[in-house]
Design a protein around this motif. Structure first.
Motif, mmCIF file in Angstrom:
data_model
loop_
_atom_site.group_PDB
_atom_site.id
_atom_site.type_symbol
_atom_site.label_atom_id
_atom_site.label_comp_id
_atom_site.label_asym_id
_atom_site.label_seq_id
_atom_site.Cartn_x
_atom_site.Cartn_y
_atom_site.Cartn_z
ATOM 1 N N ILE A 129 -45.883 31.165 5.008
ATOM 2 C CA ILE A 129 -46.676 29.967 4.779
ATOM 3 C C ILE A 129 -48.132 30.224 5.186
ATOM 4 N N ALA A 154 -49.717 30.775 -3.445
ATOM 5 C CA ALA A 154 -48.352 30.959 -2.936
ATOM 6 C C ALA A 154 -47.688 32.174 -3.576
ATOM 7 N N THR A 175 -50.577 25.012 5.189
ATOM 8 C CA THR A 175 -49.220 24.460 5.231
ATOM 9 C C THR A 175 -48.748 24.292 6.662
ATOM 10 N N GLN A 176 -49.044 25.265 7.520
ATOM 11 C CA GLN A 176 -48.629 25.161 8.920
ATOM 12 C C GLN A 176 -49.262 23.927 9.571
ATOM 13 N N THR A 186 -42.959 28.585 13.847
ATOM 14 C CA THR A 186 -43.540 29.617 12.998
ATOM 15 C C THR A 186 -43.893 30.835 13.833
ATOM 16 N N ILE A 210 -45.400 29.729 0.502
ATOM 17 C CA ILE A 210 -45.697 28.300 0.385
ATOM 18 C C ILE A 210 -47.138 28.059 0.841
ATOM 19 N N HIS A 211 -47.924 27.481 -0.065
ATOM 20 C CA HIS A 211 -49.296 27.075 0.229
ATOM 21 C C HIS A 211 -49.429 25.627 -0.208
#
Length: 103
Positions: A66, A52, A70-71, A80, A25-26
């Motif tokens: 991620i 991603a 995203t974070q 995370t 996920i980006h």
């Protein structure tokens, strides 16, 4: 939980296999739309989608990887685990994280 649902499907059980997912996920811009004339398909493309997809190569089966971007957007809502810096094809060095759980 998602893998439990997939692997409990009767079709998957009949095949006698266990499926594993790798997710990247980006966050960033993307374009989406319907393509086709007789057979329609939904397509999603853009730099965030490509990034991603490439991040998936560095994810372990059953894990969600991620980006730093995203974070930052998730903030403290999710736990995370840093995976360090990885070389992503076409992107260069990126700091990646595993998404663990909602806090």
């Amino acid at each position: 939980q998602m893998m439990d649902i997939i692997n409990s499907d009767p079709v998957v059980r009949d095949l006698d296999v266990s499926l594993q997912l790798q997710v990247g996920i980006h966050s960033g811009s993307a374009i989406a739309g319907i393509i086709g004339h007789k057979r329609f398909q939904y397509d999603l493309c853009g730099d965030a989608v490509n990034t991603a997809a490439r991040m998936c190569a560095y994810s372990a089966p059953g894990c969600i990887t991620i980006s730093d971007t995203t974070q930052s957007l998730l903030g403290d809502e999710y736990a995370t685990l840093s995976r360090g810096v990885r070389e992503i094809k076409g992107k260069g060095s990126m700091h990646l994280h595993y998404l663990l759980a909602r806090t």
